[in-house]
Write a protein that holds these residues in place. Structure first.
Motif, PDB file in Angstrom:
ATOM      1  N   SER A   2       6.269 -39.078  10.361  1.00  0.00           N
ATOM      2  CA  SER A   2       4.698 -38.134  10.489  1.00  0.00           C
ATOM      3  C   SER A   2       4.474 -38.547  11.692  1.00  0.00           C
ATOM      4  CB  SER A   2       4.186 -38.152   8.899  1.00  0.00           C
ATOM      5  OG  SER A   2       3.556 -39.338   9.119  1.00  0.00           O
ATOM      6  N   SER A   3       4.295 -39.274  12.486  1.00  0.00           N
ATOM      7  CA  SER A   3       3.943 -38.996  13.801  1.00  0.00           C
ATOM      8  C   SER A   3       4.047 -38.310  14.663  1.00  0.00           C
ATOM      9  CB  SER A   3       3.502 -40.618  14.049  1.00  0.00           C
ATOM     10  OG  SER A   3       4.429 -41.378  14.821  1.00  0.00           O
ATOM     11  N   ARG A   4       5.813 -38.602  14.330  1.00  0.00           N
ATOM     12  CA  ARG A   4       6.466 -38.000  15.126  1.00  0.00           C
ATOM     13  C   ARG A   4       6.846 -36.535  15.143  1.00  0.00           C
ATOM     14  NH1 ARG A   4      13.208 -38.002  15.404  1.00  0.00           N
ATOM     15  NH2 ARG A   4      13.779 -36.914  17.802  1.00  0.00           N
ATOM     16  N   ARG A   5       6.482 -35.823  14.233  1.00  0.00           N
ATOM     17  CA  ARG A   5       6.534 -35.006  13.636  1.00  0.00           C
ATOM     18  C   ARG A   5       5.548 -33.977  14.279  1.00  0.00           C
ATOM     19  NH1 ARG A   5       6.081 -33.703   7.492  1.00  0.00           N
ATOM     20  NH2 ARG A   5       6.396 -31.834   8.335  1.00  0.00           N
ATOM     21  N   PHE A   6       4.079 -34.765  14.224  1.00  0.00           N
ATOM     22  CA  PHE A   6       2.938 -34.095  14.881  1.00  0.00           C
ATOM     23  C   PHE A   6       2.998 -34.318  16.893  1.00  0.00           C
ATOM     24  CE2 PHE A   6      -1.560 -34.613  15.949  1.00  0.00           C
ATOM     25  CZ  PHE A   6      -2.271 -33.602  14.654  1.00  0.00           C
ATOM     26  N   THR A   7       3.704 -34.916  16.677  1.00  0.00           N
ATOM     27  CA  THR A   7       3.295 -35.504  18.437  1.00  0.00           C
ATOM     28  C   THR A   7       4.802 -34.038  18.504  1.00  0.00           C
ATOM     29  OG1 THR A   7       3.101 -37.581  18.570  1.00  0.00           O
ATOM     30  CG2 THR A   7       4.302 -36.021  20.522  1.00  0.00           C
ATOM     31  N   LEU A   8       5.749 -34.436  17.853  1.00  0.00           N
ATOM     32  CA  LEU A   8       6.279 -31.888  18.390  1.00  0.00           C
ATOM     33  C   LEU A   8       5.761 -31.171  17.737  1.00  0.00           C
ATOM     34  CD1 LEU A   8       9.990 -33.792  16.876  1.00  0.00           C
ATOM     35  CD2 LEU A   8       8.930 -33.544  19.377  1.00  0.00           C
ATOM     36  N   LEU A  12       5.430 -28.437  20.514  1.00  0.00           N
ATOM     37  CA  LEU A  12       4.851 -26.842  20.591  1.00  0.00           C
ATOM     38  C   LEU A  12       4.714 -26.147  20.911  1.00  0.00           C
ATOM     39  CD1 LEU A  12       6.928 -24.905  19.298  1.00  0.00           C
ATOM     40  CD2 LEU A  12       5.429 -25.457  16.541  1.00  0.00           C
ATOM     41  N   TRP A  13       2.772 -26.370  20.471  1.00  0.00           N
ATOM     42  CA  TRP A  13       1.677 -25.335  21.324  1.00  0.00           C
ATOM     43  C   TRP A  13       2.093 -25.401  22.334  1.00  0.00           C
ATOM     44  CZ3 TRP A  13      -2.048 -26.223  24.848  1.00  0.00           C
ATOM     45  CH2 TRP A  13      -3.374 -25.770  24.299  1.00  0.00           C
ATOM     46  N   HIS A  14       2.009 -26.306  23.202  1.00  0.00           N
ATOM     47  CA  HIS A  14       2.018 -26.025  24.798  1.00  0.00           C
ATOM     48  C   HIS A  14       3.690 -25.237  24.891  1.00  0.00           C
ATOM     49  CE1 HIS A  14      -0.701 -29.462  26.537  1.00  0.00           C
ATOM     50  NE2 HIS A  14      -0.288 -30.190  25.142  1.00  0.00           N
ATOM     51  N   TYR A  15       4.582 -25.813  24.424  1.00  0.00           N
ATOM     52  CA  TYR A  15       6.081 -24.002  24.996  1.00  0.00           C
ATOM     53  C   TYR A  15       5.011 -23.023  24.572  1.00  0.00           C
ATOM     54  CZ  TYR A  15       9.809 -21.730  24.167  1.00  0.00           C
ATOM     55  OH  TYR A  15      11.850 -21.641  25.066  1.00  0.00           O
ATOM     56  N   LEU A  16       4.645 -23.056  23.284  1.00  0.00           N
ATOM     57  CA  LEU A  16       4.412 -21.512  23.164  1.00  0.00           C
ATOM     58  C   LEU A  16       3.246 -20.630  23.786  1.00  0.00           C
ATOM     59  CD1 LEU A  16       4.194 -22.228  19.101  1.00  0.00           C
ATOM     60  CD2 LEU A  16       5.978 -20.503  20.677  1.00  0.00           C
ATOM     61  N   TRP A  17       2.043 -21.497  23.929  1.00  0.00           N
ATOM     62  CA  TRP A  17       1.306 -21.366  24.809  1.00  0.00           C
ATOM     63  C   TRP A  17       0.542 -21.643  26.228  1.00  0.00           C
ATOM     64  CZ3 TRP A  17       0.450 -21.966  19.763  1.00  0.00           C
ATOM     65  CH2 TRP A  17       0.057 -20.782  18.568  1.00  0.00           C
ATOM     66  N   GLU A  18       1.544 -22.780  26.695  1.00  0.00           N
ATOM     67  CA  GLU A  18       1.085 -23.066  28.231  1.00  0.00           C
ATOM     68  C   GLU A  18       2.415 -23.284  28.476  1.00  0.00           C
ATOM     69  OE1 GLU A  18      -1.781 -25.880  28.941  1.00  0.00           O
ATOM     70  OE2 GLU A  18      -3.578 -24.721  28.115  1.00  0.00           O
ATOM     71  N   PRO A  19       3.824 -21.947  28.722  1.00  0.00           N
ATOM     72  CA  PRO A  19       5.173 -22.519  28.880  1.00  0.00           C
ATOM     73  C   PRO A  19       4.947 -23.318  30.567  1.00  0.00           C
ATOM     74  CG  PRO A  19       5.099 -20.425  28.889  1.00  0.00           C
ATOM     75  CD  PRO A  19       3.101 -20.337  28.626  1.00  0.00           C
ATOM     76  N   GLU A  20       4.336 -24.952  30.540  1.00  0.00           N
ATOM     77  CA  GLU A  20       4.807 -25.516  31.796  1.00  0.00           C
ATOM     78  C   GLU A  20       6.001 -26.463  31.478  1.00  0.00           C
ATOM     79  OE1 GLU A  20       0.979 -26.989  32.201  1.00  0.00           O
ATOM     80  OE2 GLU A  20      -0.306 -25.638  32.498  1.00  0.00           O
ATOM     81  N   PRO A  21       6.526 -26.017  32.475  1.00  0.00           N
ATOM     82  CA  PRO A  21       7.307 -27.234  32.669  1.00  0.00           C
ATOM     83  C   PRO A  21       7.421 -28.799  32.274  1.00  0.00           C
ATOM     84  CG  PRO A  21       8.126 -26.536  34.956  1.00  0.00           C
ATOM     85  CD  PRO A  21       6.419 -25.693  33.773  1.00  0.00           C
ATOM     86  N   ILE A  22       6.423 -28.832  32.804  1.00  0.00           N
ATOM     87  CA  ILE A  22       6.595 -30.584  32.731  1.00  0.00           C
ATOM     88  C   ILE A  22       5.247 -30.114  31.652  1.00  0.00           C
ATOM     89  CG2 ILE A  22       5.853 -32.734  33.517  1.00  0.00           C
ATOM     90  CD1 ILE A  22       8.149 -31.744  35.960  1.00  0.00           C
ATOM     91  N   PHE A  23       4.522 -31.257  30.873  1.00  0.00           N
ATOM     92  CA  PHE A  23       3.297 -31.963  29.843  1.00  0.00           C
ATOM     93  C   PHE A  23       3.183 -32.651  29.595  1.00  0.00           C
ATOM     94  CE2 PHE A  23       5.642 -29.372  26.957  1.00  0.00           C
ATOM     95  CZ  PHE A  23       5.203 -30.233  25.419  1.00  0.00           C
ATOM     96  N   LEU A  24       2.075 -33.437  29.228  1.00  0.00           N
ATOM     97  CA  LEU A  24       1.474 -34.645  29.109  1.00  0.00           C
ATOM     98  C   LEU A  24       1.388 -34.287  27.422  1.00  0.00           C
ATOM     99  CD1 LEU A  24       0.432 -37.192  31.575  1.00  0.00           C
ATOM    100  CD2 LEU A  24       2.606 -36.835  30.226  1.00  0.00           C
ATOM    101  N   VAL A  25       1.555 -35.225  26.305  1.00  0.00           N
ATOM    102  CA  VAL A  25       1.007 -35.493  24.777  1.00  0.00           C
ATOM    103  C   VAL A  25       0.320 -36.775  25.291  1.00  0.00           C
ATOM    104  CG1 VAL A  25       1.448 -35.141  22.618  1.00  0.00           C
ATOM    105  CG2 VAL A  25       2.527 -34.060  24.089  1.00  0.00           C
ATOM    106  N   THR A  26      -0.921 -36.269  25.169  1.00  0.00           N
ATOM    107  CA  THR A  26      -1.609 -37.390  25.420  1.00  0.00           C
ATOM    108  C   THR A  26      -2.651 -37.941  24.346  1.00  0.00           C
ATOM    109  OG1 THR A  26      -3.688 -37.314  26.259  1.00  0.00           O
ATOM    110  CG2 THR A  26      -1.645 -37.249  27.539  1.00  0.00           C
TER     111      THR A  26
END
Length: 91
Positions: A2-8, A12-26
């Motif tokens: 479940s934590s992996r699905r949450f991280t993914l 996905l939010w980053h990919y859809l709203w801020e399509p930067e090639p590199i980002f951190l999920v922190t």
């Protein structure tokens, strides 16, 4: 799992709203991080679906209710608690 699905879902939010090639999920609590967490929670465990499972009294939910709903949506009980507090119990 479940934590992996949450991280993914956060990614996905980053990919859809801020399509930067590199980002951190922190674990930071910036406004952007809060938005991505809220997106992930709503994607994986929609407040409307939680409300339907709880019936007419979300304020009467007990930990066992949250556990069962978390199992239903395959998320952690913390996600359900977040949705309950931030989406269903707000005045």
């Amino acid at each position: 799992m479940s934590s992996r699905r949450f991280t993914l879902s956060r990614a996905l939010w980053h990919y859809l709203w801020e399509p930067e090639p590199i980002f951190l999920v922190t674990t930071a609590y910036t406004d952007r991080q809060k938005v991505e967490r809220a997106f992930a929670a709503e994607l994986l465990a929609p407040a409307e679906g939680i409300s339907e499972l709880l019936g007419n009294a979300p304020e009467r939910a007990v930990p066992d209710d949250l556990e069962g709903i978390a199992d239903h949506f395959q998320v952690s009980p913390m996600v359900i608690k977040h949705q309950l507090e931030n989406r269903l119990l707000v005045v």
